[in-house]
Scaffold this motif. Structure first.
Motif, PDB file in Angstrom:
ATOM      1  N   ASP A  68      54.012  11.173  28.926  1.00  0.00           N
ATOM      2  CA  ASP A  68      53.295  10.881  30.156  1.00  0.00           C
ATOM      3  C   ASP A  68      54.288  10.487  31.250  1.00  0.00           C
ATOM      4  OD1 ASP A  68      50.609  10.216  31.494  1.00  0.00           O
ATOM      5  OD2 ASP A  68      51.756   8.366  31.763  1.00  0.00           O
ATOM      6  N   ILE A  69      54.073  10.982  32.469  1.00  0.00           N
ATOM      7  CA  ILE A  69      54.998  10.717  33.564  1.00  0.00           C
ATOM      8  C   ILE A  69      55.073   9.225  33.887  1.00  0.00           C
ATOM      9  CG2 ILE A  69      53.216  11.158  35.304  1.00  0.00           C
ATOM     10  CD1 ILE A  69      57.006  11.876  35.633  1.00  0.00           C
ATOM     11  N   LEU A  70      53.953   8.500  33.741  1.00  0.00           N
ATOM     12  CA  LEU A  70      53.975   7.065  34.028  1.00  0.00           C
ATOM     13  C   LEU A  70      54.742   6.297  32.952  1.00  0.00           C
ATOM     14  CD1 LEU A  70      50.405   6.401  35.455  1.00  0.00           C
ATOM     15  CD2 LEU A  70      52.574   6.440  36.689  1.00  0.00           C
ATOM     16  N   LEU A  87      53.016   5.715  43.323  1.00  0.00           N
ATOM     17  CA  LEU A  87      52.014   5.849  44.381  1.00  0.00           C
ATOM     18  C   LEU A  87      51.466   7.274  44.433  1.00  0.00           C
ATOM     19  CD1 LEU A  87      53.683   3.763  47.248  1.00  0.00           C
ATOM     20  CD2 LEU A  87      51.622   3.169  45.957  1.00  0.00           C
ATOM     21  N   ALA A  88      52.350   8.263  44.283  1.00  0.00           N
ATOM     22  CA  ALA A  88      51.926   9.667  44.333  1.00  0.00           C
ATOM     23  C   ALA A  88      51.001   9.999  43.170  1.00  0.00           C
ATOM     24  CB  ALA A  88      53.158  10.578  44.314  1.00  0.00           C
ATOM     25  N   ILE A  89      51.335   9.511  41.975  1.00  0.00           N
ATOM     26  CA  ILE A  89      50.520   9.789  40.790  1.00  0.00           C
ATOM     27  C   ILE A  89      49.145   9.134  40.898  1.00  0.00           C
ATOM     28  CG2 ILE A  89      50.300   9.279  38.325  1.00  0.00           C
ATOM     29  CD1 ILE A  89      52.119  11.606  38.816  1.00  0.00           C
ATOM     30  N   LYS A  90      49.121   7.906  41.402  1.00  0.00           N
ATOM     31  CA  LYS A  90      47.873   7.142  41.432  1.00  0.00           C
ATOM     32  C   LYS A  90      46.972   7.476  42.614  1.00  0.00           C
ATOM     33  CE  LYS A  90      49.792   3.234  38.841  1.00  0.00           C
ATOM     34  NZ  LYS A  90      50.192   1.805  38.876  1.00  0.00           N
ATOM     35  N   THR A  91      47.526   8.072  43.656  1.00  0.00           N
ATOM     36  CA  THR A  91      46.724   8.322  44.856  1.00  0.00           C
ATOM     37  C   THR A  91      46.527   9.801  45.173  1.00  0.00           C
ATOM     38  OG1 THR A  91      48.686   8.184  46.288  1.00  0.00           O
ATOM     39  CG2 THR A  91      47.469   6.132  45.873  1.00  0.00           C
ATOM     40  N   SER A  98      46.523  14.173  43.400  1.00  0.00           N
ATOM     41  CA  SER A  98      46.425  15.022  42.214  1.00  0.00           C
ATOM     42  C   SER A  98      47.665  15.896  42.071  1.00  0.00           C
ATOM     43  CB  SER A  98      45.170  15.911  42.313  1.00  0.00           C
ATOM     44  OG  SER A  98      45.216  16.699  43.503  1.00  0.00           O
ATOM     45  N   ILE A  99      48.770  15.446  42.598  1.00  0.00           N
ATOM     46  CA  ILE A  99      50.010  16.222  42.553  1.00  0.00           C
ATOM     47  C   ILE A  99      50.465  16.437  41.116  1.00  0.00           C
ATOM     48  CG2 ILE A  99      51.484  14.181  42.756  1.00  0.00           C
ATOM     49  CD1 ILE A  99      53.334  15.873  44.569  1.00  0.00           C
ATOM     50  N   ASP A 100      51.010  17.604  40.857  1.00  0.00           N
ATOM     51  CA  ASP A 100      51.460  17.979  39.513  1.00  0.00           C
ATOM     52  C   ASP A 100      52.606  17.079  39.056  1.00  0.00           C
ATOM     53  OD1 ASP A 100      51.759  19.910  37.228  1.00  0.00           O
ATOM     54  OD2 ASP A 100      53.710  20.182  38.179  1.00  0.00           O
ATOM     55  N   PRO A 101      52.551  16.564  37.803  1.00  0.00           N
ATOM     56  CA  PRO A 101      53.611  15.677  37.301  1.00  0.00           C
ATOM     57  C   PRO A 101      55.009  16.282  37.387  1.00  0.00           C
ATOM     58  CG  PRO A 101      51.717  15.584  35.840  1.00  0.00           C
ATOM     59  CD  PRO A 101      51.442  16.676  36.840  1.00  0.00           C
ATOM     60  N   LYS A 102      55.127  17.587  37.164  1.00  0.00           N
ATOM     61  CA  LYS A 102      56.454  18.214  37.222  1.00  0.00           C
ATOM     62  C   LYS A 102      57.009  18.210  38.647  1.00  0.00           C
ATOM     63  CE  LYS A 102      56.343  21.159  33.112  1.00  0.00           C
ATOM     64  NZ  LYS A 102      56.548  22.520  32.587  1.00  0.00           N
ATOM     65  N   THR A 103      56.108  18.380  39.615  1.00  0.00           N
ATOM     66  CA  THR A 103      56.538  18.329  41.010  1.00  0.00           C
ATOM     67  C   THR A 103      57.012  16.925  41.362  1.00  0.00           C
ATOM     68  OG1 THR A 103      54.944  20.061  41.613  1.00  0.00           O
ATOM     69  CG2 THR A 103      55.815  18.683  43.403  1.00  0.00           C
ATOM     70  N   VAL A 104      56.245  15.929  40.917  1.00  0.00           N
ATOM     71  CA  VAL A 104      56.608  14.535  41.158  1.00  0.00           C
ATOM     72  C   VAL A 104      57.943  14.209  40.492  1.00  0.00           C
ATOM     73  CG1 VAL A 104      55.933  12.136  40.818  1.00  0.00           C
ATOM     74  CG2 VAL A 104      54.217  13.816  41.400  1.00  0.00           C
ATOM     75  N   ALA A 105      58.129  14.710  39.260  1.00  0.00           N
ATOM     76  CA  ALA A 105      59.366  14.439  38.523  1.00  0.00           C
ATOM     77  C   ALA A 105      60.569  15.058  39.243  1.00  0.00           C
ATOM     78  CB  ALA A 105      59.250  14.997  37.110  1.00  0.00           C
ATOM     79  N   THR A 106      60.377  16.245  39.777  1.00  0.00           N
ATOM     80  CA  THR A 106      61.456  16.916  40.505  1.00  0.00           C
ATOM     81  C   THR A 106      61.845  16.124  41.753  1.00  0.00           C
ATOM     82  OG1 THR A 106      60.666  19.087  39.729  1.00  0.00           O
ATOM     83  CG2 THR A 106      62.138  19.072  41.650  1.00  0.00           C
ATOM     84  N   ILE A 107      60.834  15.639  42.471  1.00  0.00           N
ATOM     85  CA  ILE A 107      61.093  14.815  43.657  1.00  0.00           C
ATOM     86  C   ILE A 107      61.799  13.521  43.257  1.00  0.00           C
ATOM     87  CG2 ILE A 107      59.992  13.511  45.521  1.00  0.00           C
ATOM     88  CD1 ILE A 107      57.748  15.648  45.480  1.00  0.00           C
ATOM     89  N   LEU A 108      61.352  12.932  42.130  1.00  0.00           N
ATOM     90  CA  LEU A 108      61.941  11.677  41.656  1.00  0.00           C
ATOM     91  C   LEU A 108      63.444  11.821  41.426  1.00  0.00           C
ATOM     92  CD1 LEU A 108      61.704   8.761  40.484  1.00  0.00           C
ATOM     93  CD2 LEU A 108      61.325   9.844  38.248  1.00  0.00           C
ATOM     94  N   ILE A 109      63.832  12.851  40.693  1.00  0.00           N
ATOM     95  CA  ILE A 109      65.258  13.043  40.389  1.00  0.00           C
ATOM     96  C   ILE A 109      66.055  13.290  41.664  1.00  0.00           C
ATOM     97  CG2 ILE A 109      66.928  14.494  39.178  1.00  0.00           C
ATOM     98  CD1 ILE A 109      65.240  12.675  37.363  1.00  0.00           C
ATOM     99  N   SER A 110      65.464  14.072  42.561  1.00  0.00           N
ATOM    100  CA  SER A 110      66.149  14.361  43.825  1.00  0.00           C
ATOM    101  C   SER A 110      66.382  13.090  44.626  1.00  0.00           C
ATOM    102  CB  SER A 110      65.299  15.350  44.637  1.00  0.00           C
ATOM    103  OG  SER A 110      65.900  15.606  45.892  1.00  0.00           O
TER     104      SER A 110
END
Length: 335
Positions: free
Chosen positions: A244-246, A313-317, A319-331
């Motif tokens: 899970d991303i969280l 915040l992005a995950i909880k607010t 419906s963005i895809d977890p992989k997209t969020v993960a990519t932004i996180l690493i960047s």
């Protein structure tokens, strides 16, 4: 969760033959603790069952009507001292209050065991309020790191193995604080040691590191080296493996917090052993954090903490895809 409600690990204290409860409502996200508590109740009641007709198992995720189950619980045994009725999946029931009348007046010849495989956030609503008032409710509780280490040491002892507190923390660092995962690792160590001996840091590192193609700790190593390409590859692999991303975010938050604390401890000449003890992590984990070449920097730690906050915040607010969020996180962490 209200105070005073016994935990799943305390079910065994309520299983005397002359003091069996008519209802055991077992609630929690930790499936290991849930199944262990269920097994303890089953083992206590089984000797009182003389006919297979007096033992029934239902699953509420398959369209079974709760009223028909309660009717069965209210009917007399075929010849046994007790009836045992197990109901799984209460979390799937929409009209949970239907259970209330039975809880108010349960059958004394039936032991009804209900599992609720989800977090029970409040015991103020029915039927949970009545279950708690009657003493029938048992809920999982998130253990503090020191408590989880103690639990791990006891589980190792049951398998005939010795495990130091530092190495218990180290095992938690490797596989997390899910009891099922830790138990699986302990079983692996028991096989490796033929059921006797001590679980050393070398055994933990060599055997636990091979549990998955990639682990959270390999992600931390890649971040420590400032390797954006490898970090992205690992975090996407972790998501593909069902993580899970969280949960990934929580582990990385612990890593960043340890890094930030390590910088402060270094300023005041606190030893690595003492610092690890203060943070309730293993000396091995703390040393790895201190050795982080790229991330051991206040500005980068600040950026990483901000990136993790943005992720949550992005995950909880949205419906963005977890992989997209993960990519932004690493960047953002390695910008």
């Amino acid at each position: 969760m209200s105070k005073g409600i016994p935990t799943l690990d305390e079910v065994n204290n309520f299983l005397g033959e002359d003091s069996l409860l008519p209802v055991y409502f077992l609630a929690g996200k930790d499936k290991f603790s849930l199944e262990n508590a269920l097994e303890q109740v089953r083992n206590a009641v089984d000797p009182l069952i003389e006919s297979d007709f007096d033992k029934e198992i239902f699953s509420l995720d398959k369209g079974v009507d709760l009223n028909s189950i309660l009717d069965s619980a209210s009917s007399f045994p075929f010849g046994s001292k007790k009836k045992l009725i197990i109901v799984r999946g209460f979390e799937n029931l929409s009209e949970k209050a239907k259970l209330l009348p039975y809880i108010i007046s349960p059958s004394d010849f039936t032991v009804l065991v209900i599992t609720h495989n989800a977090e029970l956030k409040s015991a103020t609503q029915q039927p949970f309020k009545e279950l708690a008032a009657k003493g029938y409710l048992f809920a999982d509780r998130k253990l503090r790191p020191s408590e989880f280490a103690e639990w791990t040491i006891k589980q190792a002892a049951k398998l005939g193995l010795k495990l130091s507190r530092d190495n218990a923390y180290m095992l938690m660092d490797f596989v997390g604080d899910e009891k099922a995962l830790v138990e699986g690792q302990l079983q692996k160590f028991a096989g490796f040691l033929n059921g006797q001996g001590e679980i050393t840091s070398e055994i933990i590192e060599n055997l636990s590191s091979s549990t998955k193609e990639y682990s959270i700790f390999e992600l931390q190593d890649a971040l420590s080296a400032g390797n954006k390409k490898k970090s992205l590859k690992i975090i996407l692999n972790l998501l593909d493996s069902g993580n899970d991303i969280l949960r990934i975010s929580a582990m990385l938050s612990k890593y960043i917090y340890t890094l930030a604390s390590a910088i402060e401890f270094k300023k005041t000449n606190v030893s690595e052993m003492e610092a690890a003890k203060k943070l309730q992590v293993s000396p091995y984990y703390y040393k790895k954090c201190v050795q982080a070449r790229y991330m051991f920097n206040e500005k980068r730690i600040h950026n990483a903490a901000k990136a993790l906050l943005n992720l949550e915040l992005a995950i909880k607010t949205s419906s963005i895809d977890p992989k997209t969020v993960a990519t932004i996180l690493i960047s953002e962490m390695l910008q």
